[in-house]
Design a protein around this motif. Structure first.
Motif, PDB file in Angstrom:
ATOM      1  N   VAL A   1       0.936  -0.780   0.450  1.00 52.40           N
ATOM      2  CA  VAL A   1       0.014  -0.247   0.164  1.00 52.40           C
ATOM      3  C   VAL A   1       0.513   0.930   0.018  1.00 52.40           C
ATOM      4  CG1 VAL A   1      -1.734   0.989   1.833  1.00 52.40           C
ATOM      5  CG2 VAL A   1      -1.855  -1.583   1.009  1.00 52.40           C
ATOM      6  N   ILE A   2       0.954   2.201  -0.814  1.00 57.23           N
ATOM      7  CA  ILE A   2       1.201   3.199  -0.878  1.00 57.23           C
ATOM      8  C   ILE A   2       0.379   4.522  -0.834  1.00 57.23           C
ATOM      9  CG2 ILE A   2       2.580   5.004  -2.878  1.00 57.23           C
ATOM     10  CD1 ILE A   2       3.510   1.903  -3.871  1.00 57.23           C
ATOM     11  N   SER A   3       0.846   5.141  -0.537  1.00 54.14           N
ATOM     12  CA  SER A   3      -0.159   6.219  -0.255  1.00 54.14           C
ATOM     13  C   SER A   3       0.295   7.335  -1.622  1.00 54.14           C
ATOM     14  CB  SER A   3       0.168   7.285   1.188  1.00 54.14           C
ATOM     15  OG  SER A   3       0.227   6.560   2.199  1.00 54.14           O
ATOM     16  N   TRP A   4      -0.715   7.732  -1.791  1.00 52.91           N
ATOM     17  CA  TRP A   4      -0.189   9.000  -2.905  1.00 52.91           C
ATOM     18  C   TRP A   4      -1.497   9.815  -2.846  1.00 52.91           C
ATOM     19  CZ3 TRP A   4       3.114   8.255  -6.693  1.00 52.91           C
ATOM     20  CH2 TRP A   4       2.632   8.752  -8.013  1.00 52.91           C
TER      21      TRP A   4
ATOM     22  N   SER B   1      -9.821  12.093  -1.014  1.00 49.97           N
ATOM     23  CA  SER B   1      -8.873  11.449  -0.258  1.00 49.97           C
ATOM     24  C   SER B   1      -9.743   9.526  -0.508  1.00 49.97           C
ATOM     25  CB  SER B   1      -8.844  11.910   1.183  1.00 49.97           C
ATOM     26  OG  SER B   1      -7.652  13.044   0.903  1.00 49.97           O
ATOM     27  N   ASN B   2      -8.709   7.994  -0.034  1.00 50.81           N
ATOM     28  CA  ASN B   2      -9.312   8.113  -0.200  1.00 50.81           C
ATOM     29  C   ASN B   2      -9.725   7.162  -1.364  1.00 50.81           C
ATOM     30  OD1 ASN B   2      -9.099   7.173   3.254  1.00 50.81           O
ATOM     31  ND2 ASN B   2     -10.971   8.169   2.785  1.00 50.81           N
ATOM     32  N   GLN B   3      -9.376   7.701  -2.890  1.00 55.75           N
ATOM     33  CA  GLN B   3      -9.132   6.921  -3.897  1.00 55.75           C
ATOM     34  C   GLN B   3      -8.107   5.715  -3.649  1.00 55.75           C
ATOM     35  OE1 GLN B   3     -11.673   7.081  -6.420  1.00 55.75           O
ATOM     36  NE2 GLN B   3     -13.120   8.419  -5.092  1.00 55.75           N
ATOM     37  N   GLU B   4      -8.841   4.555  -4.691  1.00 57.69           N
ATOM     38  CA  GLU B   4      -7.401   3.337  -4.639  1.00 57.69           C
ATOM     39  C   GLU B   4      -7.212   3.195  -6.174  1.00 57.69           C
ATOM     40  OE1 GLU B   4      -8.379   0.969  -0.636  1.00 57.69           O
ATOM     41  OE2 GLU B   4      -9.139   0.365  -1.955  1.00 57.69           O
TER      42      GLU B   4
ATOM     43  N   THR C   1       0.341  -7.504  -5.167  1.00 56.53           N
ATOM     44  CA  THR C   1      -0.383  -6.402  -6.168  1.00 56.53           C
ATOM     45  C   THR C   1       0.685  -5.091  -4.855  1.00 56.53           C
ATOM     46  OG1 THR C   1      -2.382  -7.533  -6.077  1.00 56.53           O
ATOM     47  CG2 THR C   1      -2.887  -5.265  -5.609  1.00 56.53           C
ATOM     48  N   VAL C   2       0.307  -4.125  -6.020  1.00 58.14           N
ATOM     49  CA  VAL C   2       0.243  -2.319  -5.186  1.00 58.14           C
ATOM     50  C   VAL C   2      -0.313  -1.819  -5.565  1.00 58.14           C
ATOM     51  CG1 VAL C   2       1.788  -0.646  -6.059  1.00 58.14           C
ATOM     52  CG2 VAL C   2       3.580  -2.645  -6.731  1.00 58.14           C
ATOM     53  N   LYS C   3      -0.917  -1.425  -4.883  1.00 59.94           N
ATOM     54  CA  LYS C   3      -2.191  -0.037  -4.138  1.00 59.94           C
ATOM     55  C   LYS C   3      -1.477   0.837  -3.504  1.00 59.94           C
ATOM     56  CE  LYS C   3      -5.648  -1.803  -2.834  1.00 59.94           C
ATOM     57  NZ  LYS C   3      -7.295  -2.379  -1.581  1.00 59.94           N
ATOM     58  N   TRP C   4      -2.004   2.227  -4.948  1.00 59.65           N
ATOM     59  CA  TRP C   4      -1.871   3.168  -4.448  1.00 59.65           C
ATOM     60  C   TRP C   4      -3.616   3.609  -3.796  1.00 59.65           C
ATOM     61  CZ3 TRP C   4       0.113   1.031  -8.679  1.00 59.65           C
ATOM     62  CH2 TRP C   4       1.060   1.078  -9.112  1.00 59.65           C
ATOM     63  N   THR C   5      -3.330   4.576  -2.434  1.00 59.87           N
ATOM     64  CA  THR C   5      -4.801   5.440  -1.987  1.00 59.87           C
ATOM     65  C   THR C   5      -4.284   6.689  -1.686  1.00 59.87           C
ATOM     66  OG1 THR C   5      -3.174   5.308   0.507  1.00 59.87           O
ATOM     67  CG2 THR C   5      -4.854   3.002  -0.071  1.00 59.87           C
ATOM     68  N   TRP C   6      -5.383   7.476  -2.651  1.00 60.20           N
ATOM     69  CA  TRP C   6      -4.876   9.102  -2.297  1.00 60.20           C
ATOM     70  C   TRP C   6      -4.997   9.478  -0.837  1.00 60.20           C
ATOM     71  CZ3 TRP C   6      -4.547   6.495  -5.790  1.00 60.20           C
ATOM     72  CH2 TRP C   6      -4.627   7.075  -7.606  1.00 60.20           C
ATOM     73  N   ASP C   7      -3.811  10.300  -0.287  1.00 62.26           N
ATOM     74  CA  ASP C   7      -4.101  10.900   0.391  1.00 62.26           C
ATOM     75  C   ASP C   7      -4.723  12.817   1.201  1.00 62.26           C
ATOM     76  OD1 ASP C   7      -3.908   8.631   1.567  1.00 62.26           O
ATOM     77  OD2 ASP C   7      -1.693   8.512   2.558  1.00 62.26           O
TER      78      ASP C   7
END
Length: 191
Positions: A23-26, A75-78, A44-50
Motif C-alpha cells: 500500500v503506497i500513500s499517493w 481522499s481514499n480513492q484507490e 499487488t501494489v495499491k495506491w491510496t489517495w491521501d
C-alpha cells in the motif's frame, strides 16, 4: 507414502503463490523514495489517495509493464495493479509530474510459511514498513492516528499486506486488520 508426498507438494505449491499487497500513500509531496517499491512477481501494489487533489498513476513508456489509473479525485480513492513482469516500471502522476516512483518486480525466490498465525504485525515499533500476515486473506486494513482520525481504509485481498509508513509522523497509530470473521487490533508505534 505417495499420497503424503503429493499432499506436501500441494501445500508447498499453494505457499509459492502467496501474494503481498503493498500500500503506497499517493499525495502531493510524496517522495520518489516513498513511492518506489520492490515487489515479487504476482504481488499487488495499491495506491491510496491521501489528499483531495486529482491524481493518476501512469506508467512511463519503456518500463516492464504499462498501466494507467485514469484521473481519480478525492481522499481514499484507490488504484491497484498486480505486477507479473520481472523488471522495473517507472510511473508518475500525469497531472503532477513531481509525483513519481518506480516499481521493481523480481522473480519469487523462495517459499513462504506453510502455516501462519492468525495475525502477525511486525515490526513494532516501525520506521518504514509495517507487515501484516494472516493465515487467511486479509479483507481490509484501517489505520487511525492518535486523535482517532481514520487515515487509511483500504481493501487488501492477500494474506500479507505491507503498509508503507515512512511518510507518517512519529507517534502512535491504531491498526485494524479484517480477515473473514476475524479482526485484529494493534497499537503500532511509528519512530
Amino acid at each position: 507414502m505417495k499420497k503424503n508426498l503429493l499432499f506436501v507438494l500441494l501445500i508447498a505449491s499453494m505457499s509459492l503463490s502467496a501474494q503481498t499487497t503493498h500500500v503506497i500513500s499517493w499525495f502531493m509531496g510524496v517522495s520518489s523514495a516513498q513511492a518506489s517499491k520492490t515487489v515479487n512477481a504476482g504481488d499487488t501494489v495499491k495506491w491510496t489517495w491521501d489528499d483531495s487533489a486529482p491524481h493518476t498513476v501512469t506508467s512511463i513508456a519503456g518500463g516492464a509493464e504499462t498501466f494507467n489509473s485514469g484521473q481519480l479525485t478525492g481522499s481514499n480513492q484507490e488504484y491497484s495493479r498486480v505486477f507479473n513482469v520481472v523488471g522495473a516500471t517507472n510511473y508518475r502522476c500525469s497531472i503532477h509530474a513531481m509525483m513519481q516512483g518506480t516499481i521493481t518486480t523480481q522473480q519469487v525466490m523462495g517459499t513462504g510459511e506453510l502455516i501462519a498465525p492468525d495475525f502477525v504485525f511486525s515490526p513494532n515499533p516501525v520506521t518504514d514498513i509495517l507487515t501484516i500476515n494472516s493465515k487467511s486473506v486479509i479483507d481490509r486494513i484501517e489505520v487511525y492516528d492518535q486523535n482517532g482520525r481514520l487515515i487509511v481504509n483500504t481493501t487488501a485481498g492477500n494474506a500479507t499486506v505491507k503498509l508503507y509508513m515512512d511518510n507518517y509522523s512519529a507517534g502512535t497509530y491504531h491498526v485494524k486488520a479484517y480477515a473473514g470473521n476475524a479482526t485484529k487490533e494493534m497499537t503500532v508505534v511509528k519512530k
